[in-house]
Each structure stands twice: as C-alpha cells, then as structure tokens.
Motif scaffolding. Sequence first.
Motif, PDB file in Angstrom:
ATOM      1  N   GLU A  50       0.794  -1.540   0.056  1.00  0.00           N
ATOM      2  CA  GLU A  50      -0.116  -0.363   0.082  1.00  0.00           C
ATOM      3  C   GLU A  50       1.127   1.184  -0.065  1.00  0.00           C
ATOM      4  OE1 GLU A  50      -3.842   2.359   2.433  1.00  0.00           O
ATOM      5  OE2 GLU A  50      -2.873   0.778   3.303  1.00  0.00           O
ATOM      6  N   LEU A  51       1.086   1.861  -0.780  1.00  0.00           N
ATOM      7  CA  LEU A  51       1.372   3.395  -0.968  1.00  0.00           C
ATOM      8  C   LEU A  51       0.522   4.584  -0.657  1.00  0.00           C
ATOM      9  CD1 LEU A  51       2.556   3.169  -5.090  1.00  0.00           C
ATOM     10  CD2 LEU A  51       3.480   1.578  -3.022  1.00  0.00           C
ATOM     11  N   ASN A  52       1.457   5.131  -0.164  1.00  0.00           N
ATOM     12  CA  ASN A  52       1.496   6.157   0.550  1.00  0.00           C
ATOM     13  C   ASN A  52      -0.524   7.266  -0.254  1.00  0.00           C
ATOM     14  OD1 ASN A  52       2.980   6.344   3.116  1.00  0.00           O
ATOM     15  ND2 ASN A  52       4.631   7.722   1.724  1.00  0.00           N
ATOM     16  N   ASP A  53      -0.142   6.961  -1.679  1.00  0.00           N
ATOM     17  CA  ASP A  53      -1.078   8.085  -2.037  1.00  0.00           C
ATOM     18  C   ASP A  53      -2.510   6.956  -1.855  1.00  0.00           C
ATOM     19  OD1 ASP A  53      -0.301   6.272  -3.761  1.00  0.00           O
ATOM     20  OD2 ASP A  53      -0.497   7.311  -5.317  1.00  0.00           O
ATOM     21  N   GLY A  54      -2.480   5.483  -1.474  1.00  0.00           N
ATOM     22  CA  GLY A  54      -3.181   4.599  -1.225  1.00  0.00           C
ATOM     23  C   GLY A  54      -3.835   4.100  -1.977  1.00  0.00           C
ATOM     24  N   SER A  55      -3.026   3.565  -3.171  1.00  0.00           N
ATOM     25  CA  SER A  55      -2.904   2.945  -4.245  1.00  0.00           C
ATOM     26  C   SER A  55      -2.124   1.512  -3.826  1.00  0.00           C
ATOM     27  CB  SER A  55      -1.818   3.491  -5.578  1.00  0.00           C
ATOM     28  OG  SER A  55      -0.954   3.492  -5.009  1.00  0.00           O
ATOM     29  N   VAL A  56      -2.975   0.484  -4.097  1.00  0.00           N
ATOM     30  CA  VAL A  56      -2.451  -0.953  -3.359  1.00  0.00           C
ATOM     31  C   VAL A  56      -1.879  -2.068  -4.500  1.00  0.00           C
ATOM     32  CG1 VAL A  56      -3.836  -3.183  -2.631  1.00  0.00           C
ATOM     33  CG2 VAL A  56      -4.412  -0.964  -1.501  1.00  0.00           C
ATOM     34  N   TYR A  57      -1.151  -2.231  -4.510  1.00  0.00           N
ATOM     35  CA  TYR A  57      -0.437  -3.762  -5.259  1.00  0.00           C
ATOM     36  C   TYR A  57      -0.636  -4.819  -5.055  1.00  0.00           C
ATOM     37  CZ  TYR A  57       0.694   0.762  -7.740  1.00  0.00           C
ATOM     38  OH  TYR A  57      -0.230   1.588  -8.688  1.00  0.00           O
ATOM     39  N   GLN A  58      -0.519  -6.072  -6.302  1.00  0.00           N
ATOM     40  CA  GLN A  58      -0.028  -7.600  -5.386  1.00  0.00           C
ATOM     41  C   GLN A  58       0.818  -8.088  -6.341  1.00  0.00           C
ATOM     42  OE1 GLN A  58      -3.906  -6.992  -6.109  1.00  0.00           O
ATOM     43  NE2 GLN A  58      -3.905  -6.168  -3.565  1.00  0.00           N
ATOM     44  N   GLY A  59       1.517  -8.687  -5.567  1.00  0.00           N
ATOM     45  CA  GLY A  59       2.922  -9.330  -6.775  1.00  0.00           C
ATOM     46  C   GLY A  59       3.833  -9.815  -5.619  1.00  0.00           C
ATOM     47  N   ILE A  60       4.551 -10.817  -6.754  1.00  0.00           N
ATOM     48  CA  ILE A  60       5.780 -11.572  -5.548  1.00  0.00           C
ATOM     49  C   ILE A  60       7.105 -10.628  -5.376  1.00  0.00           C
ATOM     50  CG2 ILE A  60       7.225 -13.211  -5.945  1.00  0.00           C
ATOM     51  CD1 ILE A  60       5.633 -14.947  -7.891  1.00  0.00           C
ATOM     52  N   LEU A  61       7.404 -10.423  -4.203  1.00  0.00           N
ATOM     53  CA  LEU A  61       8.621 -10.194  -4.152  1.00  0.00           C
ATOM     54  C   LEU A  61       9.587 -10.040  -4.098  1.00  0.00           C
ATOM     55  CD1 LEU A  61       9.488  -7.788  -2.122  1.00  0.00           C
ATOM     56  CD2 LEU A  61       9.575  -8.844  -0.090  1.00  0.00           C
ATOM     57  N   HIS A  62      10.586  -9.828  -5.234  1.00  0.00           N
ATOM     58  CA  HIS A  62      11.612 -10.245  -6.017  1.00  0.00           C
ATOM     59  C   HIS A  62      12.760 -10.044  -5.170  1.00  0.00           C
ATOM     60  CE1 HIS A  62      14.711 -10.278  -8.817  1.00  0.00           C
ATOM     61  NE2 HIS A  62      14.065 -11.366  -9.512  1.00  0.00           N
ATOM     62  N   SER A  63      13.048  -9.282  -5.788  1.00  0.00           N
ATOM     63  CA  SER A  63      14.314  -8.246  -4.172  1.00  0.00           C
ATOM     64  C   SER A  63      14.138  -7.138  -3.783  1.00  0.00           C
ATOM     65  CB  SER A  63      15.040  -8.322  -5.448  1.00  0.00           C
ATOM     66  OG  SER A  63      14.836  -7.549  -6.249  1.00  0.00           O
TER      67      SER A  63
END
Length: 95
Positions: free
Chosen positions: A29-42
Amino acid sequence: MEHTVHSERDISHLHDKCKHHLYQFVQVELNDGSVYQGILHSHDREKLYLIMPKMHQHMEEESSSRLFPFFGPFGLYGFPFFGVRAFGPFFPFFI
C-alpha cells in the motif's frame, strides 16, 4: 500532500520485513492509497521490487514476448521505501 520521512530505524525494519517475505505473494500500500499485489522479488537500499502483471501492453512488447515466452505478461516493478505506507503477505483466499 503529506510526505513521510522514514528514519534509518524505519528503513531497517522494512529491510528486515523484505528479507522475511522474500519470494512470497505480498500486498503493498502506497502513501497515495494505491494498492498492488505481486511476488516480492528483491530489495535494495532504496526500493522493493515486485513481479507483477505488466500494466501497459504495447504491440512491440507483445512481439518481443514471443521471442522470450518465459517472461510472459509479467514485469519487475520497483517501489521506493519512502512511498510505501505498509506491506505484508497477501492471502487472496480463505484457508
């Protein structure tokens, strides 16, 4: 617009959290409220990187993906720690 300044201690905490969730499915979750899902690569000193579906498909990308089908429709995206409000494991299903 509010800007959050992370101290070295906060960054250290985020690095530890990245190490713990490396190669897992996470939600950011970013400070602007947007949300992303994915695999944490590095991660590095400034960013965490997620493998996620490509956000914008262009004709050139489609033709190049035929040459390298193992990349598929995914890309590697970096999120700077200063812009991350929260992140952690994502469970899209009930156990």
